[in-house]
Motif scaffolding. Structure first.
Motif, PDB file in Angstrom:
ATOM      1  N   ARG A 207       0.843  -1.198   0.000  1.00  0.00           N
ATOM      2  CA  ARG A 207       0.000   0.000   0.000  1.00  0.00           C
ATOM      3  C   ARG A 207       0.875   1.244   0.000  1.00  0.00           C
ATOM      4  O   ARG A 207       1.739   1.386   0.846  1.00  0.00           O
ATOM      5  CB  ARG A 207      -0.921   0.008   1.213  1.00  0.00           C
ATOM      6  CG  ARG A 207      -1.856  -1.193   1.165  1.00  0.00           C
ATOM      7  CD  ARG A 207      -2.945  -1.132   2.171  1.00  0.00           C
ATOM      8  NE  ARG A 207      -3.691  -2.393   2.130  1.00  0.00           N
ATOM      9  CZ  ARG A 207      -4.772  -2.626   2.844  1.00  0.00           C
ATOM     10  NH1 ARG A 207      -5.240  -1.697   3.655  1.00  0.00           N
ATOM     11  NH2 ARG A 207      -5.387  -3.789   2.748  1.00  0.00           N
ATOM     12  N   GLU A 209       1.238   4.045   1.231  1.00  0.00           N
ATOM     13  CA  GLU A 209       0.765   4.863   2.350  1.00  0.00           C
ATOM     14  C   GLU A 209       1.612   6.126   2.421  1.00  0.00           C
ATOM     15  O   GLU A 209       2.808   6.064   2.671  1.00  0.00           O
ATOM     16  CB  GLU A 209       0.921   4.105   3.675  1.00  0.00           C
ATOM     17  CG  GLU A 209       0.258   2.754   3.720  1.00  0.00           C
ATOM     18  CD  GLU A 209      -1.240   2.833   3.980  1.00  0.00           C
ATOM     19  OE1 GLU A 209      -1.797   3.955   4.071  1.00  0.00           O
ATOM     20  OE2 GLU A 209      -1.846   1.743   4.093  1.00  0.00           O
ATOM     21  N   HIS A 216       1.854   2.227   9.887  1.00  0.00           N
ATOM     22  CA  HIS A 216       1.746   1.930   8.455  1.00  0.00           C
ATOM     23  C   HIS A 216       3.091   1.620   7.813  1.00  0.00           C
ATOM     24  O   HIS A 216       4.044   2.377   7.956  1.00  0.00           O
ATOM     25  CB  HIS A 216       1.101   3.106   7.714  1.00  0.00           C
ATOM     26  CG  HIS A 216      -0.365   3.226   7.946  1.00  0.00           C
ATOM     27  ND1 HIS A 216      -0.887   4.019   8.936  1.00  0.00           N
ATOM     28  CD2 HIS A 216      -1.419   2.633   7.336  1.00  0.00           C
ATOM     29  CE1 HIS A 216      -2.222   3.905   8.916  1.00  0.00           C
ATOM     30  NE2 HIS A 216      -2.563   3.071   7.959  1.00  0.00           N
TER      31      HIS A 216
HETATM   32 MG    MG Z   1      -5.458   2.026   5.334  1.00  0.00          MG
END
Ligand code: MG
Ligand code: ATP
Length: 430
Positions: A207, A209, A216
């Motif tokens: 991801r 992020e 994260h």
């Molecule tokens: Mg998320």
């Protein structure tokens, strides 16, 4: 016979000749003596070398080399209360296998320095303890699923569709076309339940992020499961059983490591099922009552999760989120279609979400409606829709962030300590 250090920290070996091998963890010279602390994967032990008791050349070489040199060593074990693990080896023979000079990691290095040197920092006792806990968490997860009749399977990492929305997709060139790195294996697992009924996978999810939080990573380890015939409640039941099973396992097998990390074990011991459940609506009220600025319809950000879960005394399931803030595949509640039959599991002590899950839509017309609502092109999801055309069944699933789980269990300050080589917006090496 060479023994693991952990094995010989034991009265049974007192006065006996023992052999170990490992790396020099600390070294200091006091007159005619050299004191070493040697580590292997299991523990550390103090060793003392007296100038006249070992060959002169060995003593000289040992005097020169630095910490992290690899050695084999033989000597007699005795008790010593001043030694860091209570025992000491009086060495009679020592061999330097791979010398090390000026090991770059010394005391008080910055966090960035340690991250740049993660390939060396993984040798630290702290990382050693964390990695062992991580090992136990992964192993216990597999045990749990297999015991419970889930089949392990695998999904592709190169994909062409988003599960969690376009904003965090990593695009990769793919022979003149575009592909993405997978954000979740969920949709593929959903296809597999029609064959295996209960499936799980442990794989990376990617991801992009952009936000910098303590929770994260851009590449993380994702344990995901899907189960045919399961409703939201059934899924939550398996999850809490799984979480408690894994925590118990860590408490049993990793006592020493939890202690080393100064993790509050009593707190972990207090975690029992069933977990508390709160509807999203109640959570918002709870948050407001505790001074967190949040309104109905808001998604929980990392800061809110931290603030809220500090007041929890165990993991809590949050259910019935507004459909507007959850991805399209969640099943709307037939009793109140404004909310969906989903759940997030929030870990206490300020850690926040570790699981996202819920019941999936199983009727084609509902899926089409939700896709339209979200501006998605059904063509891109033709195979996902097929599942609703050919023998659809109610089903549910979830995703557990393994690094987040380790982060919480080990009581770490940042998720980057929970994985050997963290990938974040700023870091792709070593
Ligand atoms: Mg998320
Ligand atoms: P968050 O709101 O924290 O970004 P999410 O709602 O995007 O999480 P899901 O899509 O439900 O998360 O993913 C399932 C689980 O995967 C999460 O509960 C979390 O444990 C983990 N997870 C999600 N994103 C990350 C990430 N970037 N790094 C590490 N773990 C993650």
């Amino acid at each position: 016979m060479v023994l693991a250090i952990e094995k010989i920290l034991n009265d049974e070996y007192l006065g006996r000749r023992v052999s170990i091998r490992g790396w020099i963890y600390r070294k200091r010279r006091v007159g005619k003596l050299i004191f070493l602390v040697v580590r292997d994967s299991t523990d550390i032990i103090q060793c003392v070398m007296e100038k006249n008791k070992i060959p002169a050349e060995d003593f000289k070489l040992l005097d020169k080399v630095g910490v992290e040199s690899s050695v084999t060593l033989e000597g007699t074990l005795r008790k010593d209360d001043r030694a860091p693990t209570g025992y000491e080896i009086e060495a009679e023979r020592i061999k330097i296998i791979g010398p090390s000079y000026n090991f770059p990691i010394t005391r008080d290095k910055s966090d960035d320095f340690l991250l740049d040197n993660r390939h060396l920092w993984v040798r630290s006792r702290e990382m050693n303890a964390i990695l062992k806990i991580r090992h136990t968490v992964f192993g216990a997860l597999h045990e749990y699923f297999r015991e419970k009749g889930y089949y392990e399977s695998q999904a592709p990492m190169f994909v062409t569709g988003a599960v969690e929305g376009g904003a965090t997709l990593f695009e990769v060139p793919y022979f003149g076309k575009k592909a993405y790195l997978t954000q979740s294996s969920q949709f593929y697992l959903e296809t597999l339940i029609f064959s295996l009924e209960k499936v799980y996978t442990v794989a990376p999810s990617f991801r992009a992020e952009k936000s910098r939080t303590r929770r994260h990573l851009t590449e993380y380890w994702h344990a995901e499961a899907e189960a045919a015939w399961y409703h939201n409640e059934d899924m939550m039941q398996d999850e809490e059983e799984m979480i408690v099973y894994i925590i118990q396992r860590v408490l049993e097998d990793r006592k020493k490591e939890l202690e080393f990390l100064k993790r509050d074990r009593e707190f972990l011991e207090s975690i029992e099922k069933p977990f508390k459940k709160m509807r999203y609506e109640e959570l918002i009220k709870f948050a407001q009552d505790h001074g967190v600025e949040i309104h109905y319809g808001d998604d929980l950000g990392a800061d809110e999760e931290t603030a809220i879960t500090k007041h929890f005394d165990g993991p809590v399931f949050i259910t019935h989120y507004p459909r507007k803030i959850k991805p399209f595949y969640h099943r709307p509640d037939p009793e109140n279609p404004k909310v969906v039959l989903c759940h997030d599991l929030l870990a206490p002590e300020g850690y926040g979400e570790i699981i996202g899950g819920g019941e999936r839509i199983y009727k084609l017309e509902v899926l089409l409606e939700r896709m339209e609502e979200n501006g998605l092109n059904p063509e891109n999801y033709y195979w996902y829709m097929d599942l609703r055309k050919y023998g659809s069944v109610p089903h549910s699933g979830f995703g557990l962030g393994m690094d987040r789980f380790v982060w919480w269990i080990a009581g770490l300050t940042h998720i980057k300590y929970a994985i050997p080589y963290p990938r974040t917006i700023r870091r792709t090496r070593p």
